[in-house]
Design a protein around this motif. Sequence first.
Motif, PDB file in Angstrom:
ATOM      1  N   GLN A 115       0.451  -1.373   0.099  1.00 37.40           N
ATOM      2  CA  GLN A 115      -0.028   0.169  -0.593  1.00 37.40           C
ATOM      3  C   GLN A 115       1.126   1.421   0.078  1.00 37.40           C
ATOM      4  O   GLN A 115       0.459   2.410  -0.168  1.00 37.40           O
ATOM      5  CB  GLN A 115      -0.973   0.071   0.887  1.00 37.40           C
ATOM      6  N   ALA A 116       1.809   1.068   0.053  1.00 35.26           N
ATOM      7  CA  ALA A 116       3.385   2.036  -0.160  1.00 35.26           C
ATOM      8  C   ALA A 116       3.707   1.975  -1.292  1.00 35.26           C
ATOM      9  O   ALA A 116       3.824   1.326  -2.054  1.00 35.26           O
ATOM     10  CB  ALA A 116       4.536   2.147   1.531  1.00 35.26           C
ATOM     11  N   ASN A 117       4.212   3.122  -0.817  1.00 31.60           N
ATOM     12  CA  ASN A 117       5.159   3.463  -2.500  1.00 31.60           C
ATOM     13  C   ASN A 117       6.918   3.493  -2.403  1.00 31.60           C
ATOM     14  O   ASN A 117       7.352   3.379  -3.105  1.00 31.60           O
ATOM     15  CB  ASN A 117       4.615   4.523  -4.233  1.00 31.60           C
ATOM     16  N   LYS A 140       3.866  -8.598  -5.508  1.00 30.38           N
ATOM     17  CA  LYS A 140       2.106  -8.170  -4.861  1.00 30.38           C
ATOM     18  C   LYS A 140       2.344  -6.659  -6.247  1.00 30.38           C
ATOM     19  O   LYS A 140       0.789  -6.691  -6.276  1.00 30.38           O
ATOM     20  CB  LYS A 140       2.240  -7.851  -4.210  1.00 30.38           C
ATOM     21  N   ILE A 141       3.171  -6.469  -6.410  1.00 30.20           N
ATOM     22  CA  ILE A 141       3.480  -5.058  -7.224  1.00 30.20           C
ATOM     23  C   ILE A 141       3.713  -5.554  -8.674  1.00 30.20           C
ATOM     24  O   ILE A 141       3.394  -4.515  -8.831  1.00 30.20           O
ATOM     25  CB  ILE A 141       4.545  -4.387  -6.219  1.00 30.20           C
ATOM     26  N   GLY A 142       4.287  -6.392  -8.894  1.00 28.85           N
ATOM     27  CA  GLY A 142       4.539  -6.358 -10.345  1.00 28.85           C
ATOM     28  C   GLY A 142       5.966  -5.883 -10.505  1.00 28.85           C
ATOM     29  O   GLY A 142       7.273  -5.554  -9.941  1.00 28.85           O
ATOM     30  N   PRO A 143       5.933  -5.309 -12.176  1.00 24.74           N
ATOM     31  CA  PRO A 143       7.203  -5.377 -12.501  1.00 24.74           C
ATOM     32  C   PRO A 143       8.173  -3.682 -12.092  1.00 24.74           C
ATOM     33  O   PRO A 143       9.024  -2.729 -11.734  1.00 24.74           O
ATOM     34  CB  PRO A 143       7.086  -5.155 -14.014  1.00 24.74           C
ATOM     35  N   LYS A 144       6.662  -2.544 -11.565  1.00 21.31           N
ATOM     36  CA  LYS A 144       7.152  -1.612 -11.033  1.00 21.31           C
ATOM     37  C   LYS A 144       8.430  -1.208  -9.620  1.00 21.31           C
ATOM     38  O   LYS A 144       8.740  -0.754  -9.166  1.00 21.31           O
ATOM     39  CB  LYS A 144       5.946  -0.739 -10.289  1.00 21.31           C
ATOM     40  N   VAL A 165       7.899   2.315  -7.010  1.00 23.39           N
ATOM     41  CA  VAL A 165       7.540   1.329  -5.999  1.00 23.39           C
ATOM     42  C   VAL A 165       9.723   1.212  -5.471  1.00 23.39           C
ATOM     43  O   VAL A 165       9.945   0.364  -6.076  1.00 23.39           O
ATOM     44  CB  VAL A 165       6.550  -0.170  -5.698  1.00 23.39           C
ATOM     45  N   VAL A 166       9.316   1.683  -4.692  1.00 18.12           N
ATOM     46  CA  VAL A 166      10.859   1.199  -3.880  1.00 18.12           C
ATOM     47  C   VAL A 166      10.838   0.866  -2.819  1.00 18.12           C
ATOM     48  O   VAL A 166      10.817   0.974  -1.467  1.00 18.12           O
ATOM     49  CB  VAL A 166      11.759   2.863  -3.745  1.00 18.12           C
ATOM     50  N   TYR A 167      12.254  -0.494  -2.818  1.00 20.97           N
ATOM     51  CA  TYR A 167      12.191  -1.600  -1.812  1.00 20.97           C
ATOM     52  C   TYR A 167      13.653  -0.872  -1.716  1.00 20.97           C
ATOM     53  O   TYR A 167      14.689  -1.280  -2.083  1.00 20.97           O
ATOM     54  CB  TYR A 167      12.027  -2.332  -2.109  1.00 20.97           C
ATOM     55  N   HIS A 168      13.876  -0.110  -0.267  1.00 20.02           N
ATOM     56  CA  HIS A 168      15.174   0.573   0.303  1.00 20.02           C
ATOM     57  C   HIS A 168      15.996  -0.168   1.423  1.00 20.02           C
ATOM     58  O   HIS A 168      14.863  -0.370   2.414  1.00 20.02           O
ATOM     59  CB  HIS A 168      14.934   1.975   0.606  1.00 20.02           C
ATOM     60  N   VAL A 169      16.749  -1.051   1.416  1.00 22.57           N
ATOM     61  CA  VAL A 169      17.521  -1.615   2.834  1.00 22.57           C
ATOM     62  C   VAL A 169      18.823  -0.850   3.157  1.00 22.57           C
ATOM     63  O   VAL A 169      19.416  -0.551   2.167  1.00 22.57           O
ATOM     64  CB  VAL A 169      18.207  -3.196   1.638  1.00 22.57           C
ATOM     65  N   ASN A 170      18.500  -0.493   4.113  1.00 24.47           N
ATOM     66  CA  ASN A 170      19.652   0.690   5.095  1.00 24.47           C
ATOM     67  C   ASN A 170      19.671  -0.394   6.843  1.00 24.47           C
ATOM     68  O   ASN A 170      18.919  -0.563   6.607  1.00 24.47           O
ATOM     69  CB  ASN A 170      19.019   1.542   5.215  1.00 24.47           C
ATOM     70  N   GLY A 171      20.741  -0.002   6.791  1.00 24.47           N
ATOM     71  CA  GLY A 171      21.287   0.058   8.544  1.00 24.47           C
ATOM     72  C   GLY A 171      20.016   1.115   9.118  1.00 24.47           C
ATOM     73  O   GLY A 171      19.118   1.809   9.542  1.00 24.47           O
ATOM     74  N   SER A 172      19.319  -0.029  10.109  1.00 22.65           N
ATOM     75  CA  SER A 172      18.068   0.704  10.616  1.00 22.65           C
ATOM     76  C   SER A 172      18.157   2.204  11.680  1.00 22.65           C
ATOM     77  O   SER A 172      17.496   2.649  11.263  1.00 22.65           O
ATOM     78  CB  SER A 172      17.377  -0.356  11.480  1.00 22.65           C
ATOM     79  N   PHE A 173      18.822   2.669  11.635  1.00 22.64           N
ATOM     80  CA  PHE A 173      19.370   4.613  12.377  1.00 22.64           C
ATOM     81  C   PHE A 173      19.365   4.980  11.358  1.00 22.64           C
ATOM     82  O   PHE A 173      18.943   5.859  11.405  1.00 22.64           O
ATOM     83  CB  PHE A 173      20.854   4.876  12.909  1.00 22.64           C
ATOM     84  N   HIS A 174      19.166   4.471   9.848  1.00 23.90           N
ATOM     85  CA  HIS A 174      18.538   5.766   8.923  1.00 23.90           C
ATOM     86  C   HIS A 174      17.435   5.608   8.569  1.00 23.90           C
ATOM     87  O   HIS A 174      17.012   6.391   7.764  1.00 23.90           O
ATOM     88  CB  HIS A 174      19.566   4.800   7.555  1.00 23.90           C
ATOM     89  N   SER A 175      16.979   4.702   9.148  1.00 27.02           N
ATOM     90  CA  SER A 175      14.664   4.932   8.804  1.00 27.02           C
ATOM     91  C   SER A 175      14.127   5.026  10.422  1.00 27.02           C
ATOM     92  O   SER A 175      12.915   5.073  10.311  1.00 27.02           O
ATOM     93  CB  SER A 175      14.467   3.660   7.817  1.00 27.02           C
ATOM     94  N   ASP A 176      15.113   3.794  11.723  1.00 30.43           N
ATOM     95  CA  ASP A 176      14.403   4.294  12.834  1.00 30.43           C
ATOM     96  C   ASP A 176      13.153   4.903  13.419  1.00 30.43           C
ATOM     97  O   ASP A 176      13.708   6.521  13.149  1.00 30.43           O
ATOM     98  CB  ASP A 176      15.064   4.076  13.649  1.00 30.43           C
ATOM     99  N   GLY A 177      12.262   5.106  13.473  1.00 35.04           N
ATOM    100  CA  GLY A 177      11.913   6.592  14.781  1.00 35.04           C
ATOM    101  C   GLY A 177      10.814   7.047  12.821  1.00 35.04           C
ATOM    102  O   GLY A 177      10.348   8.242  13.310  1.00 35.04           O
ATOM    103  N   ALA A 229       6.127   3.175   4.226  1.00 33.59           N
ATOM    104  CA  ALA A 229       6.113   1.967   5.423  1.00 33.59           C
ATOM    105  C   ALA A 229       7.823   1.627   6.107  1.00 33.59           C
ATOM    106  O   ALA A 229       8.509   1.739   4.935  1.00 33.59           O
ATOM    107  CB  ALA A 229       5.756   1.084   4.267  1.00 33.59           C
ATOM    108  N   LEU A 230       7.753   1.283   7.047  1.00 30.30           N
ATOM    109  CA  LEU A 230       9.161   1.057   7.385  1.00 30.30           C
ATOM    110  C   LEU A 230       9.312   0.042   8.356  1.00 30.30           C
ATOM    111  O   LEU A 230       8.208  -0.237   9.363  1.00 30.30           O
ATOM    112  CB  LEU A 230       9.464   1.749   8.999  1.00 30.30           C
ATOM    113  N   VAL A 231       9.883  -0.776   8.181  1.00 27.70           N
ATOM    114  CA  VAL A 231      10.313  -2.477   8.060  1.00 27.70           C
ATOM    115  C   VAL A 231      11.311  -2.148   9.503  1.00 27.70           C
ATOM    116  O   VAL A 231      12.754  -1.952   8.880  1.00 27.70           O
ATOM    117  CB  VAL A 231      10.030  -2.983   7.533  1.00 27.70           C
ATOM    118  N   LYS A 232      10.919  -3.021  10.141  1.00 24.60           N
ATOM    119  CA  LYS A 232      12.297  -2.680  11.232  1.00 24.60           C
ATOM    120  C   LYS A 232      12.855  -4.200  11.910  1.00 24.60           C
ATOM    121  O   LYS A 232      11.758  -5.322  11.727  1.00 24.60           O
ATOM    122  CB  LYS A 232      12.571  -2.479  12.696  1.00 24.60           C
ATOM    123  N   ALA A 233      13.882  -5.109  11.567  1.00 23.18           N
ATOM    124  CA  ALA A 233      14.000  -6.625  11.297  1.00 23.18           C
ATOM    125  C   ALA A 233      14.505  -6.400  12.871  1.00 23.18           C
ATOM    126  O   ALA A 233      15.806  -5.396  13.179  1.00 23.18           O
ATOM    127  CB  ALA A 233      15.306  -7.319  10.646  1.00 23.18           C
TER     128      ALA A 233
END
Length: 286
Positions: free
Chosen positions: A31-33, A60-64, A216-228, A247-251
Amino acid sequence: MMRDETDNWRVVEAATGRGLRWRDLAGRLAQANAIFVGEQHDDPETHKLEARLFAELHKKIGPKLALAMEMIERDGQPGLDDYLAGKIDEAAFAKAVTLWKTYPTDYRAMVEYAKANKLAVFGSNAPNKYVRLVGQKGLAGLEGLTPAEKPLIAATITASLGDAYQTKFYATMTGMGASHGPAMSEARLRSIYEAQCLRDDTMAETIVRALDKGHVVYHVNGSFHSDGGMGTAARTHFKRPMGTKLALVKAVPVPDVRKADPAEFKSEADWLVFVPAPSSPNPSSR
C-alpha cells in the motif's frame, strides 16, 4: 511437513503489538510506495528475510518494484546497470562497483532476483570517499567538488542541530566513544554527523528520483537511517511531500522471537520482524 524459514520469524504491528501472519505482510506494505527495511548489517537471518520479502513484494507489485540499497554507492550505477542488462558478467561487475565484502552472502540474492526478473536496482548511497571527506572536514570539504563529482551526492544536504535525529546520533556516538576510546570533541561529532546526513540525503534523493519514474521502492539500509521515520526516511518525505507514502520495517535479531517485547521498539517502525539472533551477535545498524 517441512518447516519454512519464515516459521522462525515473528511479525508484529509496532503501534499495537498485534501479530501478523508473514504471508500478509507484503500485502500491507504494498500500500506504500517507499518501503524501508532497517537492518543490522551483519545479521545473517535478516538478510534471508530481506530477500524473501523483496520476492513477496514483487508478487504483489509487479514490474514497478525497484530495489535500492545503501550497500551500493551512486558512482557504481553504470556498472550495476550494465550487469543487470547482461552487458558484463559478475566478475566484471565486482570490479566495476565498490561492493561491501559481505555482498556475496548478504545482498547478492536480492540483486540476482532483480536481474532475473528485470527489476531496476539503484545504488543509493554517497560514495564513501565523499563521506570520509565530510567526516574529516565537515560539509565545507565538499566545496572543491568538480562538476562531474557533484551529481554523485545529494544536491541539498540538511544537517540541522537540535532536532531529534541529531540528538539521537550524538547520544549514540558519545556512548560509543565512552566504551571504545576517548570522547570526541564537539567539532569531530559535528563532522561525523554531517557525514551521516550526506548519506541520508543522497539515499533519499535517489529514492525520490526512482519514485518520480513510477517505481515502488524497496530500500535496504542500516536501521539507524530509518528508525522512527528519521534519517533517510524523513528526508525522502521532505524531498517529495506529495504522493509519497512510507512504510517502515525493522528487522530485530533476538535470542527468542517468542519472548521479544514489541513495546521496546514501538516507536521505531510500522512493522517489526523478530528473527533469531546468532549465538555471538555483533550488531551494526548505521
